[in-house]
Design a protein around this motif. Structure first.
Motif, PDB file in Angstrom:
ATOM      1  N   PRO A  29      53.457  29.524  37.289  1.00  0.00           N
ATOM      2  CA  PRO A  29      53.359  30.133  38.624  1.00  0.00           C
ATOM      3  C   PRO A  29      54.523  31.080  38.949  1.00  0.00           C
ATOM      4  N   ALA A  30      55.699  30.827  38.364  1.00  0.00           N
ATOM      5  CA  ALA A  30      56.862  31.674  38.627  1.00  0.00           C
ATOM      6  C   ALA A  30      56.701  33.073  38.024  1.00  0.00           C
ATOM      7  N   LEU A  31      55.882  33.178  36.976  1.00  0.00           N
ATOM      8  CA  LEU A  31      55.683  34.471  36.297  1.00  0.00           C
ATOM      9  C   LEU A  31      54.305  35.059  36.573  1.00  0.00           C
ATOM     10  N   TRP A  32      53.550  34.385  37.438  1.00  0.00           N
ATOM     11  CA  TRP A  32      52.147  34.719  37.702  1.00  0.00           C
ATOM     12  C   TRP A  32      51.948  36.182  38.113  1.00  0.00           C
ATOM     13  N   ALA A  33      52.800  36.686  39.004  1.00  0.00           N
ATOM     14  CA  ALA A  33      52.621  38.040  39.540  1.00  0.00           C
ATOM     15  C   ALA A  33      53.492  39.083  38.833  1.00  0.00           C
ATOM     16  N   VAL A  34      54.130  38.679  37.730  1.00  0.00           N
ATOM     17  CA  VAL A  34      55.054  39.579  37.026  1.00  0.00           C
ATOM     18  C   VAL A  34      54.364  40.222  35.826  1.00  0.00           C
ATOM     19  N   PRO A  35      54.275  41.559  35.786  1.00  0.00           N
ATOM     20  CA  PRO A  35      53.687  42.214  34.605  1.00  0.00           C
ATOM     21  C   PRO A  35      54.460  41.837  33.341  1.00  0.00           C
ATOM     22  N   ARG A  36      53.749  41.624  32.236  1.00  0.00           N
ATOM     23  CA  ARG A  36      54.402  41.251  30.987  1.00  0.00           C
ATOM     24  C   ARG A  36      55.225  42.412  30.432  1.00  0.00           C
ATOM     25  N   GLN A  37      54.747  43.644  30.713  1.00  0.00           N
ATOM     26  CA  GLN A  37      55.471  44.855  30.317  1.00  0.00           C
ATOM     27  C   GLN A  37      55.355  45.844  31.461  1.00  0.00           C
ATOM     28  N   PRO A  38      56.335  46.739  31.602  1.00  0.00           N
ATOM     29  CA  PRO A  38      56.240  47.745  32.667  1.00  0.00           C
ATOM     30  C   PRO A  38      54.938  48.541  32.566  1.00  0.00           C
ATOM     31  N   GLY A  39      54.277  48.716  33.686  1.00  0.00           N
ATOM     32  CA  GLY A  39      53.033  49.488  33.705  1.00  0.00           C
ATOM     33  C   GLY A  39      51.805  48.706  33.275  1.00  0.00           C
ATOM     34  N   LYS A  40      51.985  47.447  32.861  1.00  0.00           N
ATOM     35  CA  LYS A  40      50.841  46.613  32.462  1.00  0.00           C
ATOM     36  C   LYS A  40      50.480  45.665  33.606  1.00  0.00           C
ATOM     37  N   GLY A 106      45.211  43.245  43.683  1.00  0.00           N
ATOM     38  CA  GLY A 106      45.913  42.020  44.063  1.00  0.00           C
ATOM     39  C   GLY A 106      45.631  40.911  43.065  1.00  0.00           C
ATOM     40  N   GLY A 107      45.111  39.799  43.545  1.00  0.00           N
ATOM     41  CA  GLY A 107      44.828  38.670  42.668  1.00  0.00           C
ATOM     42  C   GLY A 107      44.995  37.367  43.411  1.00  0.00           C
ATOM     43  N   ALA A 108      44.557  36.290  42.798  1.00  0.00           N
ATOM     44  CA  ALA A 108      44.664  34.971  43.416  1.00  0.00           C
ATOM     45  C   ALA A 108      46.132  34.572  43.539  1.00  0.00           C
ATOM     46  N   ALA A 109      46.426  33.735  44.522  1.00  0.00           N
ATOM     47  CA  ALA A 109      47.805  33.328  44.806  1.00  0.00           C
ATOM     48  C   ALA A 109      48.393  32.465  43.689  1.00  0.00           C
ATOM     49  N   SER A 110      47.534  31.728  42.978  1.00  0.00           N
ATOM     50  CA  SER A 110      48.044  30.807  41.967  1.00  0.00           C
ATOM     51  C   SER A 110      47.116  30.778  40.759  1.00  0.00           C
ATOM     52  N   PRO A 111      47.657  30.332  39.608  1.00  0.00           N
ATOM     53  CA  PRO A 111      46.817  30.185  38.418  1.00  0.00           C
ATOM     54  C   PRO A 111      45.612  29.267  38.669  1.00  0.00           C
ATOM     55  N   ARG A 112      45.825  28.170  39.388  1.00  0.00           N
ATOM     56  CA  ARG A 112      44.733  27.223  39.643  1.00  0.00           C
ATOM     57  C   ARG A 112      43.613  27.881  40.457  1.00  0.00           C
ATOM     58  N   GLU A 113      43.998  28.637  41.476  1.00  0.00           N
ATOM     59  CA  GLU A 113      43.036  29.334  42.334  1.00  0.00           C
ATOM     60  C   GLU A 113      42.251  30.388  41.527  1.00  0.00           C
ATOM     61  N   ALA A 161      36.255  38.589  27.996  1.00  0.00           N
ATOM     62  CA  ALA A 161      37.155  37.559  28.513  1.00  0.00           C
ATOM     63  C   ALA A 161      38.075  37.029  27.406  1.00  0.00           C
ATOM     64  N   MET A 162      37.502  36.857  26.202  1.00  0.00           N
ATOM     65  CA  MET A 162      38.268  36.384  25.050  1.00  0.00           C
ATOM     66  C   MET A 162      39.388  37.377  24.702  1.00  0.00           C
ATOM     67  N   HIS A 163      39.062  38.657  24.791  1.00  0.00           N
ATOM     68  CA  HIS A 163      40.034  39.734  24.547  1.00  0.00           C
ATOM     69  C   HIS A 163      41.225  39.594  25.509  1.00  0.00           C
ATOM     70  N   HIS A 164      40.950  39.325  26.790  1.00  0.00           N
ATOM     71  CA  HIS A 164      42.035  39.188  27.757  1.00  0.00           C
ATOM     72  C   HIS A 164      42.757  37.856  27.638  1.00  0.00           C
ATOM     73  N   ARG A 165      42.087  36.836  27.112  1.00  0.00           N
ATOM     74  CA  ARG A 165      42.709  35.529  26.894  1.00  0.00           C
ATOM     75  C   ARG A 165      43.972  35.690  26.057  1.00  0.00           C
ATOM     76  N   GLU A 166      43.935  36.624  25.118  1.00  0.00           N
ATOM     77  CA  GLU A 166      45.085  36.843  24.226  1.00  0.00           C
ATOM     78  C   GLU A 166      46.279  37.460  24.964  1.00  0.00           C
ATOM     79  N   GLN A 167      46.043  37.994  26.156  1.00  0.00           N
ATOM     80  CA  GLN A 167      47.137  38.628  26.906  1.00  0.00           C
ATOM     81  C   GLN A 167      47.884  37.631  27.801  1.00  0.00           C
ATOM     82  N   PHE A 168      47.357  36.425  27.926  1.00  0.00           N
ATOM     83  CA  PHE A 168      48.054  35.412  28.716  1.00  0.00           C
ATOM     84  C   PHE A 168      49.100  34.733  27.842  1.00  0.00           C
ATOM     85  N   PRO A 169      50.359  34.687  28.306  1.00  0.00           N
ATOM     86  CA  PRO A 169      51.361  33.939  27.547  1.00  0.00           C
ATOM     87  C   PRO A 169      50.893  32.492  27.394  1.00  0.00           C
ATOM     88  N   SER A 170      51.002  31.952  26.185  1.00  0.00           N
ATOM     89  CA  SER A 170      50.549  30.551  26.019  1.00  0.00           C
ATOM     90  C   SER A 170      51.727  29.647  25.693  1.00  0.00           C
TER      91      SER A 170
END
Length: 170
Positions: A29-40, A106-113, A161-170
């Motif tokens: 949740p602390a990194l939820w709204a932070v782009p992984r790279q600038p402009g992403k 925007g986006g949901a407030a939390s990962p769970r939401e 969806a699978m393609h974007h799954r790889e973009q989530f830090p695991s």
């Protein structure tokens, strides 16, 4: 001729979305709204993109407007021939631009939401599409490919969806 049945496509879609939603739930949740790279996109925006990607198709199933087709017929034909089979085979092209209607706002407030919203929209879409398909052939509009069949659409959104799954830090 349809290569994949609606039942197989629906099962693949359900399984994939569950895996992706589970990955979304595990995001920090602390990194939820932070782009992984600038402009992403941030994890929140990626999740939002997956949730809202269903909305134009849901609207079209309800008799409204779906995605706006943005390419001329000859480009759509070329993409259907060159790119669509690869996507339906499980490989989504990297760096493909999102259609305007599916760009996150925007986006949901939390990962769970976000995970809850993804599961809900995915289930609603799958249910309505399978029902519509049972009543007769369905063709839904894709921004870059034009009209696609119900099994094609379900397989495409799952591979996407699978393609974007790889973009989530695991």
């Amino acid at each position: 001729a349809e290569m994949i049945t609606i039942a197989d496509a629906a099962a693949f879609h359900r399984e994939t979305i569950e895996r992706v939603a589970a990955a979304v739930e595990l995001q920090d949740p602390a990194l939820w709204a932070v782009p992984r790279q600038p402009g992403k996109w941030s994890p929140a925006e990626i999740a939002q993109h997956l949730v809202i990607a269903y909305e134009p198709a849901l609207a079209e199933l309800g008799g409204g407007a779906g995605f706006v087709v943005v390419l001329p017929w000859w480009k759509r034909t070329a993409l259907r021939w060159a790119v669509l089979p690869r996507i339906l085979g499980g490989r989504f092209p990297k760096g493909a631009p999102a259609p305007k209607e599916a760009r996150p706002r925007g986006g949901a407030a939390s990962p769970r939401e976000a995970a809850r919203a993804l599961r809900e929209n995915a289930a609603r879409f799958e249910r309505r599409l399978v029902e519509a398909h049972a009543a007769g052939p369905v063709r839904l509009t894709h921004a870059y490919f034009g009209k696609l069949t119900a099994p094609q659409i379900l397989k495409l959104v799952a591979v996407h969806a699978m393609h974007h799954r790889e973009q989530f830090p695991s």
